[in-house]
Scaffold this motif. Sequence first.
Motif, short mmCIF file in Angstrom:
data_model
loop_
_atom_site.label_atom_id
_atom_site.label_comp_id
_atom_site.label_asym_id
_atom_site.label_seq_id
_atom_site.Cartn_x
_atom_site.Cartn_y
_atom_site.Cartn_z
N VAL A 101 0.86 -1.18 0.00
CA VAL A 101 0.00 0.00 0.00
C VAL A 101 0.90 1.24 0.00
O VAL A 101 1.75 1.40 0.88
CB VAL A 101 -0.93 0.01 1.23
CG1 VAL A 101 -1.72 1.30 1.28
CG2 VAL A 101 -1.87 -1.19 1.18
N CYS A 103 1.35 5.65 -0.92
CA CYS A 103 0.69 6.95 -0.98
C CYS A 103 1.13 7.69 -2.23
O CYS A 103 2.26 7.55 -2.70
CB CYS A 103 1.05 7.80 0.25
SG CYS A 103 0.33 7.22 1.79
N THR A 104 0.23 8.47 -2.79
CA THR A 104 0.55 9.37 -3.88
C THR A 104 -0.27 10.64 -3.71
O THR A 104 -1.18 10.70 -2.87
CB THR A 104 0.29 8.71 -5.25
OG1 THR A 104 0.84 9.53 -6.29
CG2 THR A 104 -1.21 8.54 -5.50
N PHE A 129 -9.15 3.82 -4.20
CA PHE A 129 -8.26 4.75 -3.51
C PHE A 129 -8.90 5.15 -2.18
O PHE A 129 -10.12 5.35 -2.10
CB PHE A 129 -8.03 6.01 -4.33
CG PHE A 129 -7.03 5.86 -5.44
CD1 PHE A 129 -5.67 5.92 -5.19
CD2 PHE A 129 -7.46 5.66 -6.74
CE1 PHE A 129 -4.75 5.78 -6.22
CE2 PHE A 129 -6.54 5.52 -7.78
CZ PHE A 129 -5.19 5.59 -7.52
N LEU A 176 -3.60 10.19 -1.57
CA LEU A 176 -4.34 8.97 -1.85
C LEU A 176 -3.52 7.76 -1.50
O LEU A 176 -2.29 7.77 -1.61
CB LEU A 176 -4.73 8.92 -3.33
CG LEU A 176 -5.47 10.14 -3.87
CD1 LEU A 176 -5.66 10.03 -5.37
CD2 LEU A 176 -6.83 10.30 -3.18
N GLN A 177 -4.20 6.69 -1.13
CA GLN A 177 -3.51 5.47 -0.70
C GLN A 177 -4.21 4.25 -1.29
O GLN A 177 -5.44 4.17 -1.29
CB GLN A 177 -3.51 5.40 0.83
CG GLN A 177 -2.59 4.35 1.42
CD GLN A 177 -2.61 4.39 2.93
OE1 GLN A 177 -3.63 4.11 3.56
NE2 GLN A 177 -1.48 4.73 3.54
N ARG A 178 -3.40 3.34 -1.80
CA ARG A 178 -3.88 2.04 -2.29
C ARG A 178 -2.66 1.27 -2.78
O ARG A 178 -1.58 1.84 -2.94
CB ARG A 178 -4.91 2.17 -3.41
CG ARG A 178 -4.46 2.87 -4.65
CD ARG A 178 -5.23 2.41 -5.88
NE ARG A 178 -4.73 1.11 -6.34
CZ ARG A 178 -5.36 0.33 -7.22
NH1 ARG A 178 -6.52 0.71 -7.74
NH2 ARG A 178 -4.84 -0.82 -7.61
N ALA A 181 -0.26 2.70 -5.93
CA ALA A 181 -1.01 3.95 -6.06
C ALA A 181 -0.45 4.88 -7.12
O ALA A 181 -1.21 5.50 -7.87
CB ALA A 181 -1.05 4.67 -4.71
N LYS A 184 -1.11 3.58 -10.74
CA LYS A 184 -2.54 3.53 -11.00
C LYS A 184 -3.09 4.93 -11.26
O LYS A 184 -3.88 5.14 -12.19
CB LYS A 184 -3.26 2.90 -9.81
CG LYS A 184 -4.77 2.79 -9.99
CD LYS A 184 -5.13 1.91 -11.18
CE LYS A 184 -6.63 1.74 -11.33
NZ LYS A 184 -6.99 0.91 -12.50
N LEU A 185 -2.67 5.92 -10.47
CA LEU A 185 -3.15 7.28 -10.68
C LEU A 185 -2.67 7.82 -12.02
O LEU A 185 -3.43 8.47 -12.75
CB LEU A 185 -2.66 8.19 -9.54
CG LEU A 185 -3.13 9.65 -9.63
CD1 LEU A 185 -4.65 9.74 -9.61
CD2 LEU A 185 -2.53 10.48 -8.50
#
Length: 252
Positions: A101, A103-104, A129, A176-178, A181, A184-185
Amino acid sequence: MSNPVLVCALRGIDAFQTLGAALKGWTQGRDRLSMGDSLPQALMALTPEVTFRQAILFFTESDLVTENTKLTQICFSPLVGESWRCRAESLFSYLQAGAQVLCTVLLIKPGVWSRRLPRILRNLHLEKFSVVGMKHLDLETAAASALLPWEAQQDPAAVEAHCTYLTSGTALVLCLQRPNAVKKLMDLLGPEDPQLAQALDPCLWRAQYGTSTVQNGFYGSRSYAMAVRDVKLFFPEGLCCAQCQTVQEQEV
């Protein structure tokens, strides 16, 4: 087998797709040379599951560690006046644990978030997200110029146009977190040029919300190193949940 073989464990973004394309080009070039079996042939694992099984077959735990953290060591930081322990990262453990996981940062540019925020938040939720930081921000020129892609920073006219727009109103910054990340963003936003994004896929966010390379709707952290920088830049007070261990290690 009568001849030795070379076995490599490779790690990278889109590793299967990238390596597959490279091997395809190499094979086509080899076939054009018409040299029979005199050139080496290559095989690759096609799935993460096969990769893991083959890695266990050919390598030991001590073989598969990253080059920067091969040994656990004690480091001393003169800034904080205390020692901290570097953690050795085993790729076996990484493969078993799955995607981390991360952060971005997503910055929604002036004039976009005030009209489209509910839809943007809904799309972020659909893409799994989690919003762990949010703030309104009036950017200063120095901060605005730091967000520009390298190509734009080489053109003084482009720098002025971007900074004028980014400082013209209030922006909304989200942390955002996932898993995965950052990439994906970037995949959701698309190219900086909305016209190019429209040609590639009308569903890309810059294709939907952007009108020019300056007013393209969004800024997103383009790499993990930049994501760490952006989190510290925009959220120095911290986030609304515990940061993932990877980000904490990078900040040290």
